[in-house]
Design a protein around this motif. Structure first.
Motif, PDB file in Angstrom:
ATOM      1  N   ALA A 170       0.848  -1.194   0.000  1.00  0.00           N
ATOM      2  CA  ALA A 170       0.000   0.000   0.000  1.00  0.00           C
ATOM      3  C   ALA A 170       0.884   1.244   0.000  1.00  0.00           C
ATOM      4  O   ALA A 170       1.814   1.354   0.795  1.00  0.00           O
ATOM      5  N   GLU A 171       0.595   2.181  -0.899  1.00  0.00           N
ATOM      6  CA  GLU A 171       1.354   3.431  -0.945  1.00  0.00           C
ATOM      7  C   GLU A 171       0.734   4.501  -0.061  1.00  0.00           C
ATOM      8  O   GLU A 171       1.361   5.529   0.192  1.00  0.00           O
ATOM      9  N   SER A 172      -0.485   4.274   0.386  1.00  0.00           N
ATOM     10  CA  SER A 172      -1.138   5.217   1.305  1.00  0.00           C
ATOM     11  C   SER A 172      -1.949   4.413   2.304  1.00  0.00           C
ATOM     12  O   SER A 172      -2.392   3.296   2.020  1.00  0.00           O
ATOM     13  N   GLY A 173      -2.121   4.992   3.482  1.00  0.00           N
ATOM     14  CA  GLY A 173      -2.875   4.311   4.523  1.00  0.00           C
ATOM     15  C   GLY A 173      -4.369   4.571   4.397  1.00  0.00           C
ATOM     16  O   GLY A 173      -4.804   5.543   3.785  1.00  0.00           O
ATOM     17  N   GLY A 174      -5.141   3.671   4.986  1.00  0.00           N
ATOM     18  CA  GLY A 174      -6.590   3.845   4.967  1.00  0.00           C
ATOM     19  C   GLY A 174      -7.294   2.520   5.115  1.00  0.00           C
ATOM     20  O   GLY A 174      -6.688   1.485   5.431  1.00  0.00           O
ATOM     21  N   SER A 175      -8.581   2.522   4.866  1.00  0.00           N
ATOM     22  CA  SER A 175      -9.399   1.321   4.980  1.00  0.00           C
ATOM     23  C   SER A 175      -9.549   0.658   3.611  1.00  0.00           C
ATOM     24  O   SER A 175      -9.808   1.327   2.612  1.00  0.00           O
ATOM     25  N   VAL A 176      -9.388  -0.660   3.573  1.00  0.00           N
ATOM     26  CA  VAL A 176      -9.540  -1.417   2.337  1.00  0.00           C
ATOM     27  C   VAL A 176     -11.034  -1.596   2.068  1.00  0.00           C
ATOM     28  O   VAL A 176     -11.727  -2.300   2.803  1.00  0.00           O
ATOM     29  N   VAL A 177     -11.535  -0.964   1.029  1.00  0.00           N
ATOM     30  CA  VAL A 177     -12.969  -0.999   0.745  1.00  0.00           C
ATOM     31  C   VAL A 177     -13.325  -2.096  -0.250  1.00  0.00           C
ATOM     32  O   VAL A 177     -14.480  -2.530  -0.313  1.00  0.00           O
ATOM     33  N   ASP A 198      -2.969   6.570  -5.786  1.00  0.00           N
ATOM     34  CA  ASP A 198      -2.202   5.490  -5.185  1.00  0.00           C
ATOM     35  C   ASP A 198      -3.074   4.597  -4.324  1.00  0.00           C
ATOM     36  O   ASP A 198      -2.693   3.466  -4.007  1.00  0.00           O
ATOM     37  N   ALA A 199      -4.210   5.080  -3.917  1.00  0.00           N
ATOM     38  CA  ALA A 199      -5.115   4.272  -3.111  1.00  0.00           C
ATOM     39  C   ALA A 199      -5.753   3.169  -3.944  1.00  0.00           C
ATOM     40  O   ALA A 199      -6.363   2.256  -3.394  1.00  0.00           O
ATOM     41  N   PRO A 259       0.745   2.876   5.265  1.00  0.00           N
ATOM     42  CA  PRO A 259       1.607   2.964   4.079  1.00  0.00           C
ATOM     43  C   PRO A 259       2.737   1.944   4.159  1.00  0.00           C
ATOM     44  O   PRO A 259       3.399   1.811   5.183  1.00  0.00           O
ATOM     45  N   GLY A 260       2.956   1.209   3.087  1.00  0.00           N
ATOM     46  CA  GLY A 260       4.001   0.196   3.053  1.00  0.00           C
ATOM     47  C   GLY A 260       3.542  -1.190   3.455  1.00  0.00           C
ATOM     48  O   GLY A 260       4.327  -2.140   3.368  1.00  0.00           O
TER      49      GLY A 260
END
Length: 354
Positions: free
Chosen positions: A12-19, A129-130, A153-154
């Protein structure tokens, strides 16, 4: 161990929730296929804020351009009045100074617009990137996320491998280094496929030995039609260092107790001792090349039967009606086997380590 030469770990290049997620384990993917989508509210807010900044910067630039145009007209009007003697020179100097300030304001406003536009592009790039896509065509070897997971991220999301690019990562003893070279053929067996043999060729040889084991690492390219071989399996094989076309016999048929190696051969139902010359040995198959003394199809006595039989003894060979039968049956424990002509013999070893 077996591994894929072409392999990609997607992070992942950016953090967040996998939708949403894409292919499952073992499914094929093409380059550019959607693997996962990560939603980041912070990135969406950043894009909106950046776009608002662009609007404000463009408005400021238009105002600066208008002020500059007004200052230009004021300078032109003042120059005409100075020429006519209506006003003093200092009024023209003041007008020109105001024009310079207005032009500087225009330059500054344009820089603000460029910075704001760059911010929008950066935010949109991060937002893009998401959306995670496969960088190569291959098969999903591992998937470490599910819909609803929150990733940083990462964080690793997928591992994609191309099963058509398999290789054997192995090592050989340093004593065998002289016999190892790129292009040498390697025959190997793989756990999970008992009794099946596979063939590859050495692609690269490490320039340095392992400081602990003193073994030399070799990489063997392996054709994998149909994707039969699986990455991660343990394999053990041999490097073919010499190839011969000749007569071979089991090592158990060779008597090396005397000055010269000999065999016991059955000729017309009679045992005779024959001096032979030995050639290439295949320790794994337990056979040896006989370069002199025997011919293809000769019957040789094996194992402990050699101790029970002496030259001149007559024997009956079971299952060999084409040979004359003797007057006496072979003693219990005797064995006979014809010398054969092989396709290939080899020596040396290459053992994969897990």
């Amino acid at each position: 161990t077996l591994a894929a030469s072409l392999r990609s770990v997607v992070r992942a290049e950016s953090g967040g929730s996998v939708v949403s997620i894409g292919p499952e384990l073992g499914q094929s993917v093409k380059k550019g296929d959607l693997l996962a989508r990560v939603e980041s509210k912070a990135l969406g807010t950043a894009v909106t804020s950046a776009r608002s900044g662009v609007v404000g910067a463009e408005a400021a630039r238009e105002a600066a351009v208008a002020a500059r145009d007004l200052a230009k007209r004021e300078v032109e009007r003042t120059e005409a009045l100075v020429k006519g003697g209506a006003i003093a020179q200092r009024e023209l100097d003041r007008a020109r100074s105001q024009l310079q300030q207005a032009e500087a304001g225009v330059v500054q406003a344009r820089a603000q617009v460029a910075a704001a536009s760059s911010g929008v592009a950066s935010s949109q790039s991060q937002l893009g990137d998401a959306t995670v896509r496969s960088p190569i065509a291959g098969v999903v070897a591992r998937r470490t996320v599910n819909a609803g997971d929150v990733v940083a991220p990462g964080a690793e999301l997928y591992e994609i491998i191309d099963p058509a690019t398999m290789r054997l990562d192995a090592s050989v003893a340093s004593d065998d280094l002289a016999a190892i070279a790129p292009g040498k053929s390697v025959d190997f067996e793989v756990r999970g496929y008992p009794g099946q043999r596979f063939t590859g060729s050495i692609a690269r040889v490490a320039p340095a030995a392992d400081p602990v084991t003193r073994q030399i690492q070799v990489l063997v390219d392996i054709p994998n039609p149909g994707g039969k071989l699986v990455a991660g399996l343990y394999a053990e094989g041999r490097v073919s260092v010499e190839t011969r076309d000749g007569i071979v016999a089991p090592m158990a048929a060779i008597d090396s107790s005397g000055d010269q190696p000999t065999v016991l051969r059955v000729t017309n139902g009679v045992i005779e001792r024959v001096v032979v010359a030995l050639g290439v040995r295949d320790e794994r198959a337990e056979v040896v090349e006989l370069t002199n003394g025997v011919a293809p199809g000769d019957i040789l006595i094996l194992g402990r039967a050699q101790k029970n039989l002496t030259p001149g003894s007559r024997v009956t060979l079971a299952g060999a009606p084409q040979l004359p039968q003797g007057s006496a049956a072979p003693p219990q424990g005797s064995a006979a086997q014809p010398a054969t002509k092989p396709v290939e013999t080899g020596s040396g070893s290459a053992a994969g380590t897990k």
